[in-house]
Design a protein around this motif. Structure first.
Motif, PDB file in Angstrom:
ATOM      1  N   ILE A 180      45.643  32.511  35.958  1.00 33.53           N
ATOM      2  CA  ILE A 180      46.203  33.212  37.117  1.00 33.53           C
ATOM      3  C   ILE A 180      46.278  32.232  38.273  1.00 33.53           C
ATOM      4  O   ILE A 180      45.454  31.315  38.385  1.00 33.53           O
ATOM      5  N   GLN A 181      47.282  32.379  39.113  1.00 33.39           N
ATOM      6  CA  GLN A 181      47.484  31.464  40.244  1.00 33.39           C
ATOM      7  C   GLN A 181      47.604  32.290  41.524  1.00 33.39           C
ATOM      8  O   GLN A 181      48.674  32.420  42.109  1.00 33.39           O
ATOM      9  N   PRO A 182      46.473  32.857  41.970  1.00 30.84           N
ATOM     10  CA  PRO A 182      46.497  33.830  43.064  1.00 30.84           C
ATOM     11  C   PRO A 182      46.793  33.183  44.408  1.00 30.84           C
ATOM     12  O   PRO A 182      46.679  31.961  44.582  1.00 30.84           O
ATOM     13  N   MET A 183      47.121  34.033  45.363  1.00 31.50           N
ATOM     14  CA  MET A 183      47.468  33.518  46.692  1.00 31.50           C
ATOM     15  C   MET A 183      46.926  34.432  47.787  1.00 31.50           C
ATOM     16  O   MET A 183      46.613  35.597  47.537  1.00 31.50           O
ATOM     17  N   ALA A 184      46.831  33.862  48.977  1.00 30.40           N
ATOM     18  CA  ALA A 184      46.364  34.618  50.132  1.00 30.40           C
ATOM     19  C   ALA A 184      47.492  35.454  50.719  1.00 30.40           C
ATOM     20  O   ALA A 184      48.660  35.056  50.704  1.00 30.40           O
ATOM     21  N   ALA A 185      47.143  36.606  51.284  1.00 32.14           N
ATOM     22  CA  ALA A 185      48.145  37.479  51.898  1.00 32.14           C
ATOM     23  C   ALA A 185      48.924  36.758  52.996  1.00 32.14           C
ATOM     24  O   ALA A 185      50.118  37.009  53.179  1.00 32.14           O
ATOM     25  N   ASP A 186      48.272  35.856  53.713  1.00 31.22           N
ATOM     26  CA  ASP A 186      48.970  35.108  54.761  1.00 31.22           C
ATOM     27  C   ASP A 186      50.085  34.248  54.180  1.00 31.22           C
ATOM     28  O   ASP A 186      51.163  34.121  54.774  1.00 31.22           O
ATOM     29  N   ASP A 187      49.832  33.630  53.018  1.00 31.66           N
ATOM     30  CA  ASP A 187      50.868  32.821  52.368  1.00 31.66           C
ATOM     31  C   ASP A 187      51.994  33.696  51.826  1.00 31.66           C
ATOM     32  O   ASP A 187      53.166  33.309  51.843  1.00 31.66           O
ATOM     33  N   GLN A 243      45.198  27.131  39.907  1.00 28.92           N
ATOM     34  CA  GLN A 243      45.076  28.020  38.761  1.00 28.92           C
ATOM     35  C   GLN A 243      43.608  28.247  38.425  1.00 28.92           C
ATOM     36  O   GLN A 243      42.773  27.350  38.592  1.00 28.92           O
ATOM     37  N   PHE A 244      43.312  29.445  37.942  1.00 26.08           N
ATOM     38  CA  PHE A 244      41.966  29.816  37.498  1.00 26.08           C
ATOM     39  C   PHE A 244      42.081  30.616  36.210  1.00 26.08           C
ATOM     40  O   PHE A 244      43.131  31.193  35.909  1.00 26.08           O
ATOM     41  N   ARG A 245      40.986  30.695  35.468  1.00 25.75           N
ATOM     42  CA  ARG A 245      40.846  31.750  34.478  1.00 25.75           C
ATOM     43  C   ARG A 245      40.477  33.013  35.239  1.00 25.75           C
ATOM     44  O   ARG A 245      39.671  32.978  36.179  1.00 25.75           O
ATOM     45  N   LEU A 246      41.061  34.130  34.841  1.00 29.25           N
ATOM     46  CA  LEU A 246      40.844  35.368  35.583  1.00 29.25           C
ATOM     47  C   LEU A 246      39.374  35.725  35.679  1.00 29.25           C
ATOM     48  O   LEU A 246      38.888  36.129  36.747  1.00 29.25           O
ATOM     49  N   ASP A 247      38.622  35.559  34.587  1.00 31.05           N
ATOM     50  CA  ASP A 247      37.200  35.905  34.639  1.00 31.05           C
ATOM     51  C   ASP A 247      36.441  35.003  35.602  1.00 31.05           C
ATOM     52  O   ASP A 247      35.556  35.455  36.333  1.00 31.05           O
ATOM     53  N   ASP A 248      36.787  33.705  35.638  1.00 28.91           N
ATOM     54  CA  ASP A 248      36.117  32.787  36.572  1.00 28.91           C
ATOM     55  C   ASP A 248      36.422  33.173  38.018  1.00 28.91           C
ATOM     56  O   ASP A 248      35.538  33.117  38.888  1.00 28.91           O
ATOM     57  N   LEU A 249      37.675  33.537  38.276  1.00 30.71           N
ATOM     58  CA  LEU A 249      38.072  33.921  39.629  1.00 30.71           C
ATOM     59  C   LEU A 249      37.322  35.168  40.081  1.00 30.71           C
ATOM     60  O   LEU A 249      36.764  35.205  41.194  1.00 30.71           O
ATOM     61  N   VAL A 250      37.292  36.191  39.231  1.00 29.19           N
ATOM     62  CA  VAL A 250      36.585  37.429  39.579  1.00 29.19           C
ATOM     63  C   VAL A 250      35.107  37.140  39.804  1.00 29.19           C
ATOM     64  O   VAL A 250      34.493  37.615  40.774  1.00 29.19           O
ATOM     65  N   ARG A 251      34.531  36.344  38.931  1.00 31.16           N
ATOM     66  CA  ARG A 251      33.098  36.017  39.023  1.00 31.16           C
ATOM     67  C   ARG A 251      32.789  35.332  40.360  1.00 31.16           C
ATOM     68  O   ARG A 251      31.803  35.657  41.027  1.00 31.16           O
ATOM     69  N   LYS A 252      33.632  34.386  40.763  1.00 27.84           N
ATOM     70  CA  LYS A 252      33.374  33.645  41.995  1.00 27.84           C
ATOM     71  C   LYS A 252      33.496  34.540  43.226  1.00 27.84           C
ATOM     72  O   LYS A 252      32.657  34.474  44.141  1.00 27.84           O
ATOM     73  N   ILE A 253      34.520  35.388  43.252  1.00 30.89           N
ATOM     74  CA  ILE A 253      34.705  36.244  44.422  1.00 30.89           C
ATOM     75  C   ILE A 253      33.584  37.275  44.513  1.00 30.89           C
ATOM     76  O   ILE A 253      33.053  37.543  45.608  1.00 30.89           O
ATOM     77  N   LEU A 254      33.183  37.853  43.386  1.00 34.80           N
ATOM     78  CA  LEU A 254      32.073  38.809  43.420  1.00 34.80           C
ATOM     79  C   LEU A 254      30.780  38.130  43.862  1.00 34.80           C
ATOM     80  O   LEU A 254      30.009  38.696  44.645  1.00 34.80           O
ATOM     81  N   ALA A 255      30.546  36.915  43.379  1.00 33.78           N
ATOM     82  CA  ALA A 255      29.326  36.193  43.763  1.00 33.78           C
ATOM     83  C   ALA A 255      29.310  35.902  45.261  1.00 33.78           C
ATOM     84  O   ALA A 255      28.255  35.998  45.907  1.00 33.78           O
ATOM     85  N   THR A 256      30.451  35.563  45.802  1.00 30.60           N
ATOM     86  CA  THR A 256      30.531  35.275  47.241  1.00 30.60           C
ATOM     87  C   THR A 256      30.182  36.501  48.069  1.00 30.60           C
ATOM     88  O   THR A 256      29.641  36.382  49.175  1.00 30.60           O
TER      89      THR A 256
END
Length: 246
Positions: A157-164, A189-202
Motif C-alpha cells: 500500500i502507498q498511503p498518503m496524507a489528507a493534505d497531499d 510503500q508499506f505492507r498493510l500489516d506493518d503500516l497498521v501496526r506502526k500507526i496503532l503503536a504510535t
C-alpha cells in the motif's frame, strides 16, 4: 474562479477549500450543514450559479452496501444534472486507487458506479484516484477485528496524507479537464500489516496485528499490488514519519 466543493466541510473538503482560497480562487463549501443536499437537490442550483468548477469529495453517511450505492447513484446524478444546467465547465470527482479491482466490496461497487456516471455524462470531467489516507488506517484496523486481533492482508500500500490529497485535487480542479483519470499516492510503500501496526503503536493501541493472506480489505479479496497506483501516478511529499510528527 468560483469552485464549489461538495463535501467541503469534511477531511479532504475543508483542506481543499483552504488550498484553493490560498491560490486566489473563490472556493465555496457545500454540504448539508451549509444548506446543500446532493441527495435531495436542495441548494444545488443556488450554490452552482456562476461556478466554473464543481469538485465532489463527499462520502455517504452510511457505508452499508445499499445505502452507499443509493448515495453514489442519486447524488452523482443530481450533481451532474444541476452542474450541467448551471453551465459548469469542469466536473471533478475524487475516487480511490484500485476501485475497478475491488468490486467484491459494496463500497467500491458504488464508487465504480459514480465514476461510470461521470465518464458517460458527456460533461468535461476529471477523476482523481487517491490511495488510502493515513487518517483512515485506524478505521481499517477497527473494521478488521477478528477474535480480538486485527487481521489484514500483507498487501503493498502507498498511503498518503489528507493534505497531499487536497493539494493534488486542487491542482486538477484549477486546470483543464482531463476527460480521464489521474492517480495519486504517497511517497512510500508499506505492507498493510506493518503500516497498521506502526500507526496503532504510535497511538499506544495495544491490539495485535496479524498478517493474514486470507483476510479481506473492505470486504474484498486483494492481491499484493491491488492497492498500488499504476504507471504515471503523481506522488505526495508527506511521509508517514512526517505525518506522525504532525
Amino acid at each position: 474562479m468560483k469552485i464549489v466543493v461538495i463535501g467541503g466541510t469534511g477531511l479532504i473538503g475543508s483542506r481543499l477549500v483552504a488550498r484553493l482560497g490560498e491560490h486566489g480562487h473563490e472556493a465555496v463549501r457545500a454540504a448539508p450543514s451549509t444548506g446543500v443536499n446532493t441527495l435531495t437537490g436542495e441548494g444545488l442550483a443556488e450554490v452552482l450559479d456562476d461556478a466554473a468548477v464543481v469538485v465532489d469529495v463527499s462520502n455517504s453517511p452510511s457505508f452499508a452496501d445499499d445505502a452507499v450505492m443509493e448515495f453514489s447513484r442519486t447524488s452523482t446524478a443530481n450533481l451532474l444534472k444541476f452542474s450541467a444546467n448551471a453551465g459548469v465547465g469542469h466536473y471533478v470527482a475524487l475516487s480511490v486507487v484500485g476501485t475497478d479491482r475491488l468490486l467484491e466490496s459494496g463500497y467500491f461497487r458504488a464508487k465504480d458506479v459514480q465514476e461510470r456516471l461521470v465518464r458517460e455524462s458527456g460533461r468535461p470531467y476529471s477523476i482523481v484516484h487517491a490511495t488510502q489516507f493515513f487518517e483512515f488506517i485506524k478505521a481499517i484496523a477497527d473494521l478488521s477485528m477478528v477474535d480480538g486481533t486485527v487481521r489484514v492482508p500483507p498487501a503493498l500500500i502507498q498511503p498518503m496524507a489528507a493534505d497531499d490529497v487536497a493539494a493534488a485535487v486542487a491542482r486538477v480542479a484549477a486546470g483543464d479537464p482531463l476527460n480521464g483519470l489521474r492517480e495519486i499516492g504517497g511517497p512510500e510503500q508499506f505492507r498493510l500489516d506493518d503500516l497498521v501496526r506502526k500507526i496503532l503503536a504510535t497511538e499506544s493501541d495495544p491490539r495485535e496485528v496479524v498478517a493474514d493472506a486470507r483476510a479481506r480489505y473492505s470486504g474484498a479479496r486483494i492481491g499484493e499490488r491491488t492497492l498500488l497506483p499504476g504507471p504515471g501516478a503523481e506522488f505526495g511529499r508527506i511521509t508517514l514519519d512526517d505525518w506522525l510528527r504532525r
